[in-house]
Design an enzyme around this catalytic site. Structure first.
Site, PDB file in Angstrom:
ATOM      1  N   HIS A 256      10.653   1.348  39.141  1.00 14.13           N
ATOM      2  CA  HIS A 256      10.322   1.670  40.151  1.00 14.13           C
ATOM      3  C   HIS A 256       9.239   2.383  39.266  1.00 14.13           C
ATOM      4  O   HIS A 256       8.276   2.563  40.392  1.00 14.13           O
ATOM      5  CB  HIS A 256      11.159   2.231  41.421  1.00 14.13           C
ATOM      6  CG  HIS A 256      11.934   1.090  42.202  1.00 14.13           C
ATOM      7  ND1 HIS A 256      11.182  -0.026  42.613  1.00 14.13           N
ATOM      8  CD2 HIS A 256      12.968   1.038  41.640  1.00 14.13           C
ATOM      9  CE1 HIS A 256      12.632  -0.611  43.678  1.00 14.13           C
ATOM     10  NE2 HIS A 256      13.916  -0.018  42.551  1.00 14.13           N
TER      11      HIS A 256
HETATM   12  O1  RIB Z   1      13.306   3.253  45.425  1.00 15.14           O
HETATM   13  C1  RIB Z   1      13.274   3.633  44.525  1.00 15.14           C
HETATM   14  C2  RIB Z   1      13.360   5.140  44.487  1.00 15.14           C
HETATM   15  O2  RIB Z   1      14.459   5.412  44.656  1.00 15.14           O
HETATM   16  C3  RIB Z   1      13.153   5.423  42.960  1.00 15.14           C
HETATM   17  O3  RIB Z   1      11.693   6.478  42.443  1.00 15.14           O
HETATM   18  C4  RIB Z   1      14.425   5.736  42.356  1.00 15.14           C
HETATM   19  O4  RIB Z   1      14.370   6.856  41.066  1.00 15.14           O
HETATM   20  C5  RIB Z   1      14.855   6.150  43.522  1.00 15.14           C
HETATM   21  O5  RIB Z   1      14.553   7.860  43.822  1.00 15.14           O
END
Ligand code: RIB
Ligand code: CA
Length: 330
Positions: A256
């Protein structure tokens, strides 16, 4: 890639395993000049996130003059809900539990500096030094940005670009059926940021869940290397794979936050679309949902776009860049 002079970036983060991978990626990428890193509550309480950041920087050779600061300890209105069940109680996949052959901590915790700057001070100093030449990349809840809009609006307005990892536009959420974690944790902050007039690019689950790797595949990236950074990638991700296999079922570690950093490294990886997006702040079942106005209407008959949204990605090329930067020589 395309940059002649490196892009100056500030990274706002809630480290977290994928945050840590994103920081490793940013520091290993010649297209970026990381001038500031600030922490925010999210995956873990902000104090733990700051300890994790210093632990990571202790293992890497951060750029000279890098400014580090600690930000918000709680969301604007909600109580903090963390993701330690995903990232481990320490936020980095239980690194504390790993020992050397001699029985010492493989990743010793580090002492924080006696005087820690605030995130707001770091952002002010970066803008004082580099004026309008900064891209802000947010990898956690948007609390620090929302606070800055209130206490330092001139600073935020100076950012050349704001890249936000968060949201779920045409795909399910990950923390609830409709909400992505960063938006869910502080929906009031996200709503305030989305209403401000900022040069914002949203990197939602729609594209970040296209950039994932299974446990065995990641092993082919890390197995042959003795480099401590590559060892860290392997050590940090083991627990995250447990969650992906046992709870989510697909077994994929999604990059992500690294995908948001890739947007600053090589924008051609992403296809974006101008959209108006708002965040649900009061919904009993819809808190944190990111709602895009994609009605089939004439432009003048619907809300003006307030951001660029990444709607597609060259996932194969993205994974290839990630492998080459996170696990060189693999
Ligand atoms: O949904 C994914 C996000 O939420 C990423 O940034 C993960 O590190 C959490 O912060
Ligand atoms: Ca994050």
């Amino acid at each position: 890639m395309q940059n002649i002079s490196p892009t100056k970036v500030i990274i706002d983060t809630d480290p977290g395993v994928d945050d840590a991978l994103a920081i490793l990626l940013a520091l290993a990428s010649p297209e970026l000049d990381v001038v500031g890193i600030t922490t925010v509550c999210g995956n873990v309480p902000v104090g733990q996130g700051t300890k994790n950041l210093f632990r990571l920087l202790n293992l890497l050779n951060p750029p000279p003059g890098l400014l580090v600061g600690q930000g918000a300890a709680r969301p604007l209105e909600e109580a903090l809900e963390t993701a330690v069940h995903v990232h481990g109680s320490d936020g980095l996949g239980e690194l504390d539990a790993l020992l050397t052959a001699e029985g010492t901590m493989r990743y010793p915790s580090v002492r924080l500096p006696p005087l820690l700057s605030t995130a707001q001070d770091v952002w002010n100093e970066c803008v004082r030094r580099y004026q309008e030449d900064i891209t802000l990349i947010t990898l956690g809840p948007l609390t620090n940005v929302a606070v800055a809009l209130k206490v330092n609006p001139l600073t935020v307005q100076k950012f050349r670009s704001v890249i936000v990892m968060g949201g779920a536009i045409g795909v399910p959420g990950n923390v609830s059926p409709v909400a992505e974690f960063n938006m869910y944790v502080d929906p009031h902050a996200a709503h305030r940021v989305f209403q401000a007039v900022l040069p914002l690019t949203l990197v939602p689950l729609d594209v970040t869940t296209r950039v994932g790797v299974a446990r065995d595949a990641l092993k082919t990236w890390t197995a042959a290397s003795r480099d401590p950074r590559v060892r860290l990638v392997a050590d940090m991700t083991a627990k995250a794979f447990d969650f992906a296999e046992q709870v989510e079922g697909h077994g994929l570690l999604y990059f992500h936050d690294p995908t948001a950093v890739l947007a600053a490294i090589e924008s051609s990886l992403l296809k974006t679309e101008p959209l108006h997006v708002d965040v649900e702040v009061v919904g009993r079942v819809s808190r944190g949902a990111t709602v895009a106005d994609r009605r089939h209407r004439r432009a003048e008959e619907k809300a003006n776009p307030n951001m660029q949204v990444a709607v597609d990605i060259d996932a194969e090329r993205a994974l290839s860049i990630l492998r080459s930067r996170l696990c060189p020589w693999s």
